[in-house]
Design a protein around this motif. Structure first.
Motif, short mmCIF file in Angstrom:
data_model
loop_
_atom_site.label_atom_id
_atom_site.label_comp_id
_atom_site.label_asym_id
_atom_site.label_seq_id
_atom_site.Cartn_x
_atom_site.Cartn_y
_atom_site.Cartn_z
N TRP A 109 0.80 -1.22 0.00
CA TRP A 109 0.00 0.00 0.00
C TRP A 109 0.84 1.28 0.00
N VAL A 114 -14.58 -0.92 -1.06
CA VAL A 114 -14.69 0.19 -0.11
C VAL A 114 -13.82 1.37 -0.56
N GLY A 115 -12.59 1.09 -0.98
CA GLY A 115 -11.71 2.15 -1.46
C GLY A 115 -12.28 2.85 -2.68
N GLY A 165 -12.09 -4.79 0.21
CA GLY A 165 -11.24 -3.62 0.43
C GLY A 165 -11.18 -2.73 -0.80
N ILE A 177 -4.04 -1.41 2.03
CA ILE A 177 -3.90 -1.94 3.40
C ILE A 177 -4.62 -3.28 3.51
N VAL A 178 -5.81 -3.36 2.94
CA VAL A 178 -6.57 -4.62 3.00
C VAL A 178 -5.83 -5.72 2.22
N PRO A 201 -7.10 7.99 -1.42
CA PRO A 201 -7.64 7.15 -0.34
C PRO A 201 -8.03 5.75 -0.83
N LEU A 207 -15.11 5.13 -1.79
CA LEU A 207 -14.60 6.40 -1.26
C LEU A 207 -14.14 7.31 -2.40
N THR A 212 0.69 3.45 -3.35
CA THR A 212 0.14 4.80 -3.27
C THR A 212 1.16 5.82 -3.74
N ILE A 271 -4.89 3.73 -0.61
CA ILE A 271 -4.52 3.47 0.78
C ILE A 271 -5.40 2.37 1.37
N ILE A 272 -6.71 2.53 1.25
CA ILE A 272 -7.63 1.56 1.87
C ILE A 272 -7.50 0.19 1.20
N ALA A 273 -7.60 0.16 -0.13
CA ALA A 273 -7.49 -1.13 -0.83
C ALA A 273 -6.14 -1.77 -0.56
#
Length: 184
Positions: free
Chosen positions: A53, A121-122, A118, A104-105, A97, A125, A57, A100-102
Motif C-alpha cells: 500500500w 470500499v476504497g 477492500g 492496506i486490505v 484514499p 470512497l 500509493t 490506501i484503503i485497498a
C-alpha cells in the motif's frame, strides 16, 4: 552487500515502473459522458499487489504529480492543474484514499473476498470524493451525478478489480520465482 543494494533498488525501481505503467494506462480512456472510463484504477490495483500500500500509493502520487505539471497522462491524454480543478478532478484525488484503503486490505489479507471488499470500499470512497467535487464544479444534484459518474462505472470497475486480483499475484509470484522481488 549486493542483497542490501538490491533490496533498496528494487522498491524504488518498481515504484517508478508502476508510475510509468499508470502513465501509459491512465490516458487510455473511453469517453461515455462527463467522466470517461479510465484504466487508472486498474494500474493502481495492480501496483498495490506488486508494491504494497505505501509504495503503490506513492507510485500513484508520482503519476499524479507528472499529470499536474502538464504531462498528458490523465484521461483523454490531458494534464495540468486545470484537469485537477475541473469537474473530474475529485476522482483523481479520490484515487489516493482508494489506494490506501485497498492497499492496506490487500497487504493484511490473503483472502480474495476480503481483498475484493477492500477494493470496493476504497473505490466507493473514490466515487464519493469524485462525485462531491463533480456536483460542486458542474452544479449537478447528487442523484443526477451518481447516474452519470458512478452507476455506469460499477460493472467495469468490478471487472478491473477481478483482473487485478488475478494478474497482480501472478506477476508478483513470477518476480519472486525469478528472484526479482524483495520477498524472495
Amino acid at each position: 552487500m549486493e542483497t542490501k543494494t538490491k533490496s533498496k533498488v528494487y522498491p524504488l525501481a518498481m515504484t517508478a515502473v508502476m508510475a510509468a505503467v499508470t502513465c501509459v494506462l491512465g490516458p487510455m480512456s473511453i469517453p461515455i459522458g462527463p467522466v470517461p472510463i479510465s484504466f487508472t484504477n486498474l494500474a493502481i490495483y495492480i501496483s498495490l499487489y506488486l508494491l504494497g500500500w505505501k509504495r503503490g500509493t506513492l507510485s500513484y502520487l508520482v503519476y499524479m504529480l507528472i499529470g499536474m505539471v502538464g504531462m498528458p497522462v490523465f484521461s483523454n491524454y490531458s494534464g495540468g492543474m486545470g484537469k485537477l480543478f475541473g469537474p473530474t478532478g475529485g476522482y483523481i484525488i479520490g484515487f489516493i484514499p482508494m489506494a490506501i484503503i485497498a492497499g492496506i486490505v490487500i497487504d493484511k489479507s490473503r483472502n480474495r473476498g476480503i481483498q475484493l471488499a477492500g477494493m470496493i470500499v476504497g473505490t466507493a470512497l473514490c466515487y464519493a470524493f469524485g462525485t462531491a467535487w463533480f456536483c460542486f464544479q458542474a452544479g449537478y444534484a447528487v442523484g443526477a451525478a451518481l447516474g452519470l459518474c458512478v452507476f455506469p462505472f460499477i460493472p467495469g470497475d468490478l471487472a478491473k478489480m477481478v483482473i487485478a486480483m488475478v494478474i497482480g499475484p501472478m506477476i508478483r509470484s513470477r518476480l519472486e520465482q525469478a528472484g526479482l522481488h524483495p520477498a524472495h
